[in-house]
Write an enzyme that holds these catalytic residues in place. Structure first.
Site, short mmCIF file in Angstrom:
data_model
loop_
_atom_site.label_atom_id
_atom_site.label_comp_id
_atom_site.label_asym_id
_atom_site.label_seq_id
_atom_site.Cartn_x
_atom_site.Cartn_y
_atom_site.Cartn_z
N SER A 78 0.97 -1.23 -0.17
CA SER A 78 0.01 -0.19 0.10
C SER A 78 0.82 1.28 0.04
O SER A 78 1.67 1.60 -0.83
CB SER A 78 -0.82 -0.09 1.32
OG SER A 78 -2.15 0.80 1.08
N ARG A 125 -11.82 6.60 9.02
CA ARG A 125 -11.34 5.44 9.23
C ARG A 125 -12.15 4.06 8.78
O ARG A 125 -12.03 3.30 8.14
CB ARG A 125 -11.07 5.15 10.60
CG ARG A 125 -10.21 3.69 11.28
CD ARG A 125 -9.03 3.33 10.43
NE ARG A 125 -8.27 2.23 10.91
CZ ARG A 125 -7.07 1.70 10.35
NH1 ARG A 125 -6.59 2.21 9.29
NH2 ARG A 125 -6.55 0.80 10.80
N ASP A 171 -8.13 -7.17 -4.75
CA ASP A 171 -7.84 -5.65 -4.14
C ASP A 171 -8.50 -4.76 -5.25
O ASP A 171 -8.20 -4.53 -6.35
CB ASP A 171 -6.29 -5.63 -4.29
CG ASP A 171 -5.96 -4.48 -3.39
OD1 ASP A 171 -6.80 -3.62 -3.18
OD2 ASP A 171 -4.83 -4.25 -3.02
N HIS A 187 -7.97 -5.26 -0.39
CA HIS A 187 -6.67 -4.67 -0.09
C HIS A 187 -5.91 -5.13 1.14
O HIS A 187 -4.50 -5.50 1.01
CB HIS A 187 -6.93 -3.36 -0.09
CG HIS A 187 -5.51 -2.34 0.24
ND1 HIS A 187 -4.55 -2.58 -0.73
CD2 HIS A 187 -5.15 -1.64 0.83
CE1 HIS A 187 -3.65 -1.64 -0.56
NE2 HIS A 187 -3.95 -1.14 0.58
N ASP A 188 -6.84 -5.87 2.07
CA ASP A 188 -6.07 -6.45 3.36
C ASP A 188 -5.17 -7.64 3.10
O ASP A 188 -4.47 -7.82 3.98
CB ASP A 188 -7.24 -6.57 4.33
CG ASP A 188 -7.43 -5.57 5.22
OD1 ASP A 188 -6.88 -4.43 5.33
OD2 ASP A 188 -8.84 -5.50 5.83
#
Lengths: 375, 203
Positions: A155, A224, A317, A350-351
């Site tokens: 990232s 967040r 992702d 994405h994690d």
């Protein structure tokens, strides 16, 4: 002697850039003194040739592996760093520092400005990914390392890896950018802007001067929450939460009834305790502005031709989709660099770069072995 | 992750390996598990090697063998390479599986000084008999799949490839025909299972 990862580790600090040796930023402004919080794992060999720099993502910190005294959970990439792991601390000397502009030990908007002894707040200069990397280079110098064996990160960490490749490739043997992009698309900028606006719309934000009063917790936690949506895939969310309801239901009409709502609230609340809202503004802006080749085909010729590259993307992702990661591969191809690219099948979105440990470890372990042996 | 498979020396590899000069730059399109590139690295000291492969599992095997590889298909992404950026471009039993073999072959000849192409011969006698006598889609040693699970989407014979080279003004520098593990000397279009051609663009 450095303590091994997976055991007790501690954060160290390095301060540089005292007047008149301030760091000259991309913007032309000067900043100093600068403190970087960093941790190291493993042992630097006698020839100082086994150092690997790990770069963290937007809200990460220097604590990548091992346990701090009294902590129950280890550093953010502990699955990847340690004895026998991808970044094997028996072989390599691992360094991870908190980025410039951050709020977890490194100099950022919440640090005290030397001129006023007050927090910088919005007097903190605009910083870029390049500035973060220039600061890291000073740390590497301080540690007496002339050449890094590798720089790796996902990232925003991947963006810093790219800056090591484009800007400092004479000091590095290999790079491992993961789940990242050469530059942000309008969609990525848009998500970041929603996060920033959430912070700035919070009445407590007060133009960034909130350090003596209540911080803009609601805005930051909302930022967040938006972030967390983009880190998961629709599939991983469906699997994790489905349409399940939370147990406790309060009288208010718009209580978070669904598990996914509760999860986001929890993530938002947990985040404000460890992150500074102004840092969030500065760092997301640094990511949005990063554009190392500015639409030009390559910056070839500037890159050390012996540099080895391992690029990793994850199929689900959608925040940093594989087609963006392939732009990096394209530049490497055009520059004639020895490059490996793998698009790992994963449902985590994405994690995934924090979760798909087995595949990632396999790729990185073998790649580093080759770089180490100079094959 | 278990993907440290031993390197297998296919019968056609010997011909390919012997025809690649030491110290060359080699691009292997559809490199599979990386065996050929690993052999070339070891035996021919090739200075630059790169594979492209679509199968994720094969990527892990390549990496375990120290082979650099791009995960992707051959119908896109070749245009990023400059002309003559490799000495040899290998297409060993892959171009019959791509959507546009003509374009991939032209690209291979643009990117490489020479291309080494290997493909299953559809006009092999076994295949001919199966089709002509039994009236069934052929299944041979080099075409081992059934009609419903074959990755091959283009079928050609050795004679077809000669015609193609003529039509496209491609120079055939060397050929190698193989039946099982043995080279074929006579009537290759009838007896060989595999054809391997070393080709270059006419200058």
């Amino acid at each position: 002697m450095v303590k091994p990862a997976s055991g007790k580790v501690e954060t160290k600090y390095y301060t540089f850039g005292q007047d008149p040796h301030e760091l000259v930023l991309e913007s032309g402004e000067k900043l100093g003194p600068i403190t970087l919080a960093y941790e190291t794992y493993g042992i630097l060999n006698n020839s100082r040739s086994n150092a690997i720099l790990i770069l963290h993502a937007l809200t990460g910190d220097a604590h990548a592996a091992g346990f701090h005294d009294g902590d129950k959970s280890p550093g953010w990439w502990d699955d990847m760093i340690g004895h026998g792991k991808a970044f094997d601390t028996d072989k390599y000397f691992i360094i991870c520092s908190n980025v410039l502009g951050g709020c977890q030990g490194s100099t950022g908007p919440s640090s005290l400005a030397p001129s006023s002894s007050q927090p910088y707040a919005l007097n903190f200069p605009l910083i870029g990914i390049r500035d973060m990397v220039n600061a890291q280079e000073q740390l590497i110098d301080h540690l007496g390392i002339s050449h890094l064996l590798a720089a790796a990160g996902g990232s925003m960490g991947g963006m810093q890896v790219l800056e090591w490749m484009f800007g400092h490739s004479n000091r590095i043997k290999s790079v491992i950018p993961i789940s990242t992009a050469l530059r942000h698309s309008p969609q990525q900028i848009a998500f970041n802007e929603v996060g920033r606006q959430a912070i700035m719309a919070d009445i407590h934000w007060n133009n960034g001067s909130y350090y003596t009063g209540n911080p803009p917790d609601r805005g930051l936690s909302l930022a967040r929450m938006v972030g967390h949506i983009t880190y998961m895939s629709d599939r991983s969310m469906a699997e994790k939460f489905g349409r399940r309801l939370k147990d406790e239901r309060k009288a208010f009409k718009f209580t978070g009834d669904f598990e996914v709502e509760g999860y986001l609230h929890h993530r938002g609340k947990a985040f404000v305790g460890r992150f500074d809202a102004n840092s969030y503004l500065y760092i997301t802006k640094a990511m949005d502005l990063y554009d190392p080749i500015q639409g030009k085909k390559t910056r070839a010729g500037l890159i050390n031709p012996d540099l080895k590259v391992l690029v990793i993307a994850f199929k689900s992702d959608w925040l940093y989709p594989p087609y963006q990661t392939q732009d990096i591969v394209r530049v490497c191809k055009q520059s004639g660099l020895d490059t490996t690219y793998c698009e790992i099948e994963s449902e985590y979105g994405h994690d995934a770069f924090l979760l798909e440990i087995e595949e990632e470890s396999h790729l990185i372990k073998h790649f580093l072995e080759r770089v180490k042996d100079g094959d | 992750m278990k993907s440290n498979t031993p390197i297998v020396y296919n019968p056609e590899y010997k011909f390919i390996v012997n025809n690649i000069e030491k110290g060359s730059r080699v691009l292997d399109l559809g490199c599979g598990n990386g065996d050929l590139l690993a052999i070339l690295k070891k035996e021919r000291n090739i200075i630059q090697s790169q594979g492209i492969e679509i199968n994720e599992k094969a990527i892990y095997e390549c990496v375990a063998k120290g082979v650099s590889v791009f995960h992707g298909d051959l119908d896109t992404g070749l245009d990023d390479y400059a002309d003559n950026s490799f000495d040899y471009v290998i297409l060993n039993q892959t171009f019959q599986q791509v959507k546009k073999p003509d374009i991939v072959l032209q690209e291979a000849l643009r990117i490489g000084r020479k291309a080494i192409v290997g493909f299953p011969n559809f006009a092999n006698i076994t295949a001919r008999l199966q089709l002509a006598i039994r009236g069934r889609a052929p299944i041979t040693k080099s075409l081992p799949y059934e009609w419903f699970n074959t990755p091959n989407i283009h079928f050609l014979s050795i004679a077809d490839f000669w015609d193609y080279c003529k039509k496209r003004d491609i120079t055939v520098e060397k050929t190698f025909y193989l039946a099982k593990a043995k080279p074929v000397k006579y009537l290759p279009n009838l007896f060989s299972l595999l054809g391997i051609f070393i080709i270059s663009n006419k200058t």
